[in-house]
Design a protein around this motif. Structure first.
Motif, PDB file in Angstrom:
ATOM      1  N   ALA A   9       0.830  -1.208   0.000  1.00 54.40           N
ATOM      2  CA  ALA A   9       0.000   0.000   0.000  1.00 54.40           C
ATOM      3  C   ALA A   9       0.866   1.261   0.000  1.00 54.40           C
ATOM      4  CB  ALA A   9      -0.948  -0.008   1.192  1.00 54.40           C
ATOM      5  N   LYS A  10       1.963   1.231   0.753  1.00 55.62           N
ATOM      6  CA  LYS A  10       2.864   2.385   0.769  1.00 55.62           C
ATOM      7  C   LYS A  10       3.511   2.574  -0.596  1.00 55.62           C
ATOM      8  CE  LYS A  10       5.643   2.883   4.310  1.00 55.62           C
ATOM      9  NZ  LYS A  10       6.562   2.569   5.434  1.00 55.62           N
ATOM     10  N   ALA A  11       3.928   1.485  -1.215  1.00 58.15           N
ATOM     11  CA  ALA A  11       4.612   1.567  -2.506  1.00 58.15           C
ATOM     12  C   ALA A  11       3.675   1.990  -3.628  1.00 58.15           C
ATOM     13  CB  ALA A  11       5.254   0.217  -2.843  1.00 58.15           C
ATOM     14  N   LYS A  12       2.397   1.642  -3.505  1.00 64.31           N
ATOM     15  CA  LYS A  12       1.430   1.941  -4.569  1.00 64.31           C
ATOM     16  C   LYS A  12       0.258   2.761  -4.035  1.00 64.31           C
ATOM     17  CE  LYS A  12       2.622  -2.082  -7.268  1.00 64.31           C
ATOM     18  NZ  LYS A  12       2.126  -3.217  -8.035  1.00 64.31           N
ATOM     19  N   PHE A  13       0.569   3.719  -3.184  1.00 63.75           N
ATOM     20  CA  PHE A  13      -0.465   4.488  -2.501  1.00 63.75           C
ATOM     21  C   PHE A  13      -1.423   5.175  -3.484  1.00 63.75           C
ATOM     22  CE2 PHE A  13      -1.988   8.065   0.193  1.00 63.75           C
ATOM     23  CZ  PHE A  13      -2.661   7.284   1.120  1.00 63.75           C
ATOM     24  N   SER A  14      -0.890   5.741  -4.559  1.00 66.37           N
ATOM     25  CA  SER A  14      -1.748   6.406  -5.544  1.00 66.37           C
ATOM     26  C   SER A  14      -2.749   5.433  -6.148  1.00 66.37           C
ATOM     27  CB  SER A  14      -0.911   7.031  -6.662  1.00 66.37           C
ATOM     28  OG  SER A  14      -0.188   8.126  -6.163  1.00 66.37           O
ATOM     29  N   GLU A  15      -2.306   4.217  -6.442  1.00 65.35           N
ATOM     30  CA  GLU A  15      -3.212   3.203  -6.998  1.00 65.35           C
ATOM     31  C   GLU A  15      -4.278   2.809  -5.980  1.00 65.35           C
ATOM     32  OE1 GLU A  15      -3.183  -1.316  -8.868  1.00 65.35           O
ATOM     33  OE2 GLU A  15      -1.268  -0.277  -8.584  1.00 65.35           O
ATOM     34  N   VAL A  16      -3.870   2.665  -4.723  1.00 66.70           N
ATOM     35  CA  VAL A  16      -4.827   2.324  -3.661  1.00 66.70           C
ATOM     36  C   VAL A  16      -5.898   3.410  -3.584  1.00 66.70           C
ATOM     37  CG1 VAL A  16      -5.112   1.985  -1.175  1.00 66.70           C
ATOM     38  CG2 VAL A  16      -3.139   0.989  -2.341  1.00 66.70           C
ATOM     39  N   ILE A  17      -5.488   4.665  -3.578  1.00 66.31           N
ATOM     40  CA  ILE A  17      -6.418   5.792  -3.517  1.00 66.31           C
ATOM     41  C   ILE A  17      -7.320   5.821  -4.746  1.00 66.31           C
ATOM     42  CG2 ILE A  17      -6.599   8.327  -3.493  1.00 66.31           C
ATOM     43  CD1 ILE A  17      -5.734   7.095  -0.831  1.00 66.31           C
ATOM     44  N   ASP A  18      -6.748   5.631  -5.928  1.00 67.06           N
ATOM     45  CA  ASP A  18      -7.537   5.650  -7.168  1.00 67.06           C
ATOM     46  C   ASP A  18      -8.607   4.570  -7.160  1.00 67.06           C
ATOM     47  OD1 ASP A  18      -6.062   7.785  -8.117  1.00 67.06           O
ATOM     48  OD2 ASP A  18      -4.761   6.554  -9.408  1.00 67.06           O
ATOM     49  N   ARG A  19      -8.251   3.364  -6.715  1.00 66.01           N
ATOM     50  CA  ARG A  19      -9.234   2.277  -6.667  1.00 66.01           C
ATOM     51  C   ARG A  19     -10.339   2.561  -5.658  1.00 66.01           C
ATOM     52  NH1 ARG A  19      -6.635  -3.667  -7.386  1.00 66.01           N
ATOM     53  NH2 ARG A  19      -5.416  -3.259  -9.255  1.00 66.01           N
ATOM     54  N   ALA A  20      -9.961   3.113  -4.509  1.00 62.04           N
ATOM     55  CA  ALA A  20     -10.964   3.459  -3.496  1.00 62.04           C
ATOM     56  C   ALA A  20     -11.881   4.555  -4.028  1.00 62.04           C
ATOM     57  CB  ALA A  20     -10.284   3.899  -2.203  1.00 62.04           C
ATOM     58  N   ALA A  21     -11.298   5.562  -4.687  1.00 58.69           N
ATOM     59  CA  ALA A  21     -12.091   6.655  -5.242  1.00 58.69           C
ATOM     60  C   ALA A  21     -13.041   6.164  -6.329  1.00 58.69           C
ATOM     61  CB  ALA A  21     -11.169   7.738  -5.797  1.00 58.69           C
ATOM     62  N   ALA A  22     -12.663   5.081  -7.011  1.00 60.50           N
ATOM     63  CA  ALA A  22     -13.511   4.505  -8.051  1.00 60.50           C
ATOM     64  C   ALA A  22     -14.654   3.675  -7.462  1.00 60.50           C
ATOM     65  CB  ALA A  22     -12.675   3.647  -8.993  1.00 60.50           C
ATOM     66  N   GLY A  23     -14.659   3.522  -6.139  1.00 62.32           N
ATOM     67  CA  GLY A  23     -15.779   2.837  -5.495  1.00 62.32           C
ATOM     68  C   GLY A  23     -15.484   1.453  -4.963  1.00 62.32           C
ATOM     69  N   THR A  24     -14.233   1.010  -5.042  1.00 63.65           N
ATOM     70  CA  THR A  24     -13.887  -0.311  -4.533  1.00 63.65           C
ATOM     71  C   THR A  24     -13.070  -0.166  -3.250  1.00 63.65           C
ATOM     72  OG1 THR A  24     -13.762  -1.132  -6.803  1.00 63.65           O
ATOM     73  CG2 THR A  24     -12.809  -2.520  -5.098  1.00 63.65           C
ATOM     74  N   PRO A  25     -13.622  -0.558  -2.107  1.00 66.27           N
ATOM     75  CA  PRO A  25     -12.858  -0.455  -0.854  1.00 66.27           C
ATOM     76  C   PRO A  25     -11.554  -1.245  -0.944  1.00 66.27           C
ATOM     77  CG  PRO A  25     -15.155  -0.928  -0.403  1.00 66.27           C
ATOM     78  CD  PRO A  25     -14.968  -1.087  -1.883  1.00 66.27           C
ATOM     79  N   GLN A  26     -10.497  -0.700  -0.345  1.00 64.39           N
ATOM     80  CA  GLN A  26      -9.180  -1.324  -0.359  1.00 64.39           C
ATOM     81  C   GLN A  26      -8.794  -1.712   1.061  1.00 64.39           C
ATOM     82  OE1 GLN A  26      -7.538  -1.688  -3.598  1.00 64.39           O
ATOM     83  NE2 GLN A  26      -9.703  -1.227  -3.939  1.00 64.39           N
ATOM     84  N   VAL A  27      -8.472  -2.983   1.256  1.00 61.21           N
ATOM     85  CA  VAL A  27      -8.141  -3.514   2.576  1.00 61.21           C
ATOM     86  C   VAL A  27      -6.632  -3.484   2.769  1.00 61.21           C
ATOM     87  CG1 VAL A  27      -8.259  -5.551   4.061  1.00 61.21           C
ATOM     88  CG2 VAL A  27     -10.175  -5.000   2.546  1.00 61.21           C
ATOM     89  N   ILE A  28      -6.197  -2.983   3.912  1.00 58.75           N
ATOM     90  CA  ILE A  28      -4.777  -2.960   4.263  1.00 58.75           C
ATOM     91  C   ILE A  28      -4.572  -3.955   5.396  1.00 58.75           C
ATOM     92  CG2 ILE A  28      -2.825  -1.530   4.982  1.00 58.75           C
ATOM     93  CD1 ILE A  28      -4.180  -0.555   2.399  1.00 58.75           C
ATOM     94  N   SER A  29      -3.582  -4.844   5.235  1.00 58.92           N
ATOM     95  CA  SER A  29      -3.326  -5.836   6.281  1.00 58.92           C
ATOM     96  C   SER A  29      -1.912  -5.702   6.806  1.00 58.92           C
ATOM     97  CB  SER A  29      -3.556  -7.247   5.754  1.00 58.92           C
ATOM     98  OG  SER A  29      -2.586  -7.580   4.788  1.00 58.92           O
ATOM     99  N   ARG A  30      -1.769  -6.078   8.069  1.00 60.58           N
ATOM    100  CA  ARG A  30      -0.451  -6.092   8.717  1.00 60.58           C
ATOM    101  C   ARG A  30      -0.349  -7.422   9.439  1.00 60.58           C
ATOM    102  NH1 ARG A  30       0.551  -1.241  12.337  1.00 60.58           N
ATOM    103  NH2 ARG A  30       1.504  -0.355  10.488  1.00 60.58           N
ATOM    104  N   ASN A  31       0.725  -8.137   9.181  1.00 59.17           N
ATOM    105  CA  ASN A  31       0.944  -9.462   9.787  1.00 59.17           C
ATOM    106  C   ASN A  31      -0.231 -10.398   9.535  1.00 59.17           C
ATOM    107  OD1 ASN A  31       3.408  -8.554  10.851  1.00 59.17           O
ATOM    108  ND2 ASN A  31       2.394  -7.741  12.671  1.00 59.17           N
ATOM    109  N   GLY A  32      -0.812 -10.303   8.335  1.00 57.83           N
ATOM    110  CA  GLY A  32      -1.884 -11.205   7.944  1.00 57.83           C
ATOM    111  C   GLY A  32      -3.261 -10.859   8.504  1.00 57.83           C
ATOM    112  N   ARG A  33      -3.365  -9.762   9.224  1.00 58.72           N
ATOM    113  CA  ARG A  33      -4.651  -9.359   9.816  1.00 58.72           C
ATOM    114  C   ARG A  33      -5.104  -8.034   9.224  1.00 58.72           C
ATOM    115  NH1 ARG A  33      -4.919 -10.318  16.091  1.00 58.72           N
ATOM    116  NH2 ARG A  33      -7.073 -10.517  15.468  1.00 58.72           N
TER     117      ARG A  33
END
Length: 82
Positions: A9-33
């Motif tokens: 998510a950090k490396a592709k933050f713009s893509e994460v934001i663009d997908r969320a803005a397009a209406g698809t929620p983006q899940v961020i996980s840490r240590n598999g959770r």
């Protein structure tokens, strides 16, 4: 919904934001959770919009017609050592 690790998510933050803005929620996980979900501003506003106020909530309550009787106890509050 796509799941990203924190590093992805950090490396592709713009893509994460663009997908969320397009209406698809983006899940961020840490240590598999799942840690966070990024949604569009419109979705956030829709989910957090307050409908009515407290007085309207109580006025619309089905309790007045339920036959429930709520009475205050005549006992005084207990004493504390504070």
């Amino acid at each position: 919904m796509k799941t990203w690790t924190v590093a992805e998510a950090k490396a592709k933050f713009s893509e994460v934001i663009d997908r969320a803005a397009a209406g698809t929620p983006q899940v961020i996980s840490r240590n598999g959770r799942t840690t966070a979900v990024i949604v569009s501003a419109e979705e956030w506003e829709r989910k957090t919009k307050r409908v009515g106020n407290l007085a309207e909530f109580f006025a619309a309550s089905p309790l007045p017609d339920s036959g429930l009787s709520v009475e205050r106890t005549p006992e005084r509050p207990r004493e504390t050592d504070l």
